[in-house]
Design a protein around this motif. Structure first.
Motif, mmCIF file in Angstrom:
data_model
loop_
_atom_site.group_PDB
_atom_site.id
_atom_site.type_symbol
_atom_site.label_atom_id
_atom_site.label_comp_id
_atom_site.label_asym_id
_atom_site.label_seq_id
_atom_site.Cartn_x
_atom_site.Cartn_y
_atom_site.Cartn_z
ATOM 1 N N ALA A 32 -20.215 19.769 24.035
ATOM 2 C CA ALA A 32 -20.307 20.961 23.206
ATOM 3 C C ALA A 32 -21.668 21.623 23.403
ATOM 4 C CB ALA A 32 -20.127 20.582 21.747
ATOM 5 N N GLU A 34 -25.234 23.466 22.542
ATOM 6 C CA GLU A 34 -26.223 23.212 21.493
ATOM 7 C C GLU A 34 -26.074 24.248 20.375
ATOM 8 O OE1 GLU A 34 -30.174 25.351 23.149
ATOM 9 O OE2 GLU A 34 -29.479 23.634 24.300
ATOM 10 N N PRO A 35 -26.550 23.970 19.173
ATOM 11 C CA PRO A 35 -26.340 24.872 18.038
ATOM 12 C C PRO A 35 -26.959 26.256 18.223
ATOM 13 C CG PRO A 35 -27.112 22.749 17.275
ATOM 14 C CD PRO A 35 -27.177 22.725 18.759
ATOM 15 N N GLY A 36 -28.046 26.384 18.951
ATOM 16 C CA GLY A 36 -28.700 27.678 19.110
ATOM 17 C C GLY A 36 -28.183 28.480 20.291
ATOM 18 N N SER A 38 -24.951 30.489 22.224
ATOM 19 C CA SER A 38 -23.623 31.086 22.097
ATOM 20 C C SER A 38 -23.285 31.746 23.429
ATOM 21 C CB SER A 38 -23.584 32.102 20.954
ATOM 22 O OG SER A 38 -24.473 33.163 21.220
ATOM 23 N N HIS A 59 -29.023 32.838 23.756
ATOM 24 C CA HIS A 59 -29.605 32.152 22.601
ATOM 25 C C HIS A 59 -29.410 32.993 21.348
ATOM 26 C CE1 HIS A 59 -31.388 28.737 24.569
ATOM 27 N NE2 HIS A 59 -31.753 29.536 25.557
ATOM 28 N N ARG A 60 -28.975 32.340 20.274
ATOM 29 C CA ARG A 60 -28.757 33.036 19.007
ATOM 30 C C ARG A 60 -30.079 33.261 18.284
ATOM 31 N NH1 ARG A 60 -23.999 29.607 16.100
ATOM 32 N NH2 ARG A 60 -22.648 29.451 17.903
#
Length: 70
Positions: A32, A34-36, A38, A59-60
């Protein structure tokens, strides 16, 4: 007769447990993101219901959360 069927049932139950000592766990080969991170995707239709898609990682920006007491 009942003792024979009970013995057969116990042997079948024991042999079923012996077949798979380590259960098979399906895992996704692609980890998956990374959280930052998209993705921004662009799709273009082609001939015969085909679609060409290109995705780029972006990057978000962190979300601003405002909280007020009151």
């Amino acid at each position: 007769m009942r003792g024979l069927s009970l013995t057969v049932a116990l042997l079948l139950a024991g042999s079923a447990g012996a077949c798979a000592p380590n259960p098979i766990v399906a895992r996704d080969p692609v980890p998956a993101p990374e959280p930052g991170l998209s993705y921004v995707c662009d799709s273009q239709p082609l001939v015969l219901n085909a679609v060409r898609t290109s995705c780029e990682p972006v990057h978000r920006e962190p979300r601003a959360i405002l909280r007020a007491k009151g």
